[in-house]
Design an enzyme around this catalytic site. Sequence first.
Site, short mmCIF file in Angstrom:
data_model
loop_
_atom_site.label_atom_id
_atom_site.label_comp_id
_atom_site.label_asym_id
_atom_site.label_seq_id
_atom_site.Cartn_x
_atom_site.Cartn_y
_atom_site.Cartn_z
N ALA A 287 47.53 38.03 10.17
CA ALA A 287 48.53 39.00 9.72
C ALA A 287 47.86 40.32 9.40
O ALA A 287 46.62 40.42 9.31
CB ALA A 287 49.25 38.47 8.49
N GLN B 6 47.50 41.99 6.71
CA GLN B 6 46.66 41.92 5.52
C GLN B 6 45.87 40.60 5.47
O GLN B 6 45.58 40.08 4.39
CB GLN B 6 47.49 42.09 4.26
CG GLN B 6 47.84 43.53 3.94
CD GLN B 6 46.62 44.38 3.61
OE1 GLN B 6 45.63 43.89 3.12
NE2 GLN B 6 46.72 45.68 3.89
N SER B 7 45.48 40.11 6.62
CA SER B 7 44.77 38.83 6.69
C SER B 7 43.39 38.89 6.04
O SER B 7 42.57 39.76 6.36
CB SER B 7 44.63 38.41 8.15
OG SER B 7 43.72 37.34 8.29
N ASN B 8 43.12 37.95 5.16
CA ASN B 8 41.79 37.77 4.62
C ASN B 8 40.83 37.18 5.65
O ASN B 8 39.63 37.44 5.62
CB ASN B 8 41.83 36.85 3.40
CG ASN B 8 42.75 37.37 2.33
OD1 ASN B 8 42.56 38.47 1.82
ND2 ASN B 8 43.76 36.58 1.98
#
Length: 340
Positions: free
Chosen positions: A80, A82-84
């Site tokens: 996504a 804002q993927s970590n």
Amino acid sequence: MTDPMNIDAKLAEFPRTRLMSSATPVERLDRLSHRLGIDLWIKRDDLTSLSFGGNKTRQLEFYFGEARQQGADTILITGAVQSNFVRSAAAAAAKLGMQSVLQLEERVPGMGEHYYRSGNVLLAQLLGAEHMSYPVGEDEAGADNALHERADQLRAEGRTPYVIHLGINHPPLGALGYVPGGAELNEQIGDFDAAVVPSGSGSTHGGFLTGLRLSGQTAPVYGICVRRDRDQQHARMQKVLGKLADLMQFDPALVMNGINVWDGALAPGYGQVGSSTREALTLMARTEGIFLDPVYTAKTFAGLLGLLAEGVIHKGQKVVVLHTGGQPALFGYQEELQPN
């Protein structure tokens, strides 16, 4: 029952690149324990050593192990916006002298400017990652195919790419990475009554459950749904655990009966901040001074509160919650988290 030493021997069969500098701590949350009437502990996987930490460091050890064994110089991965995971992959690539290609999916509708410019997006840019976009948020096969198309272009340029797949029909190397995490917790804390973890791709949940069971720990592990409803997530966990059992060659019956998933904190959906998420995030910050992220860990803690309210977790029990990190995403959720 297999003991932790046998886990180490089994994991040694797989290529691995060490990214963890040490075990992560387990801390008692004294004020929340008193407030909630339980003996509450937190496993601080937000304190893994790579780029603001987080659970993805454990998963990436085995992906990068295989990638380096294959001579790869470039990592491709989807997540996504804002993927970590993609931020951590870019950091691992930079640390190892490799390049990274991050494909960002549109999974969360209606987000503002900060979501697309701050948090993990900004960090990945600082790490020098190449960015791609994928317009669909629920098309794992399509996202993987798009990465393979880019990988083919890179090969034509003389590069050696390695794709970290999003789809479930691939060896669960990410789940393999969390097996030692479960064994690590068992060694640190001994007996407890329940563990509460996020359940999204299933890699952290599945590996953690497996590591505990292979270590002889029988306490229930509750996976809090962060992306799919209970029925969908249960089916996904069956697939993940089945593939992990095949990969590690243990009896899947050891883990299949341990699948517990709860979706009471999922609304309004993946990456969206509902009232229970906001309340859980605020309670943890103002009671213990620990920040959760709005996508995974705040929903996980909200799940713990929900399980306690429903009587699934009982007063007086010793409970461990897994903090999987993700705090950089807070800065991408400024509009959603600003006090009214």
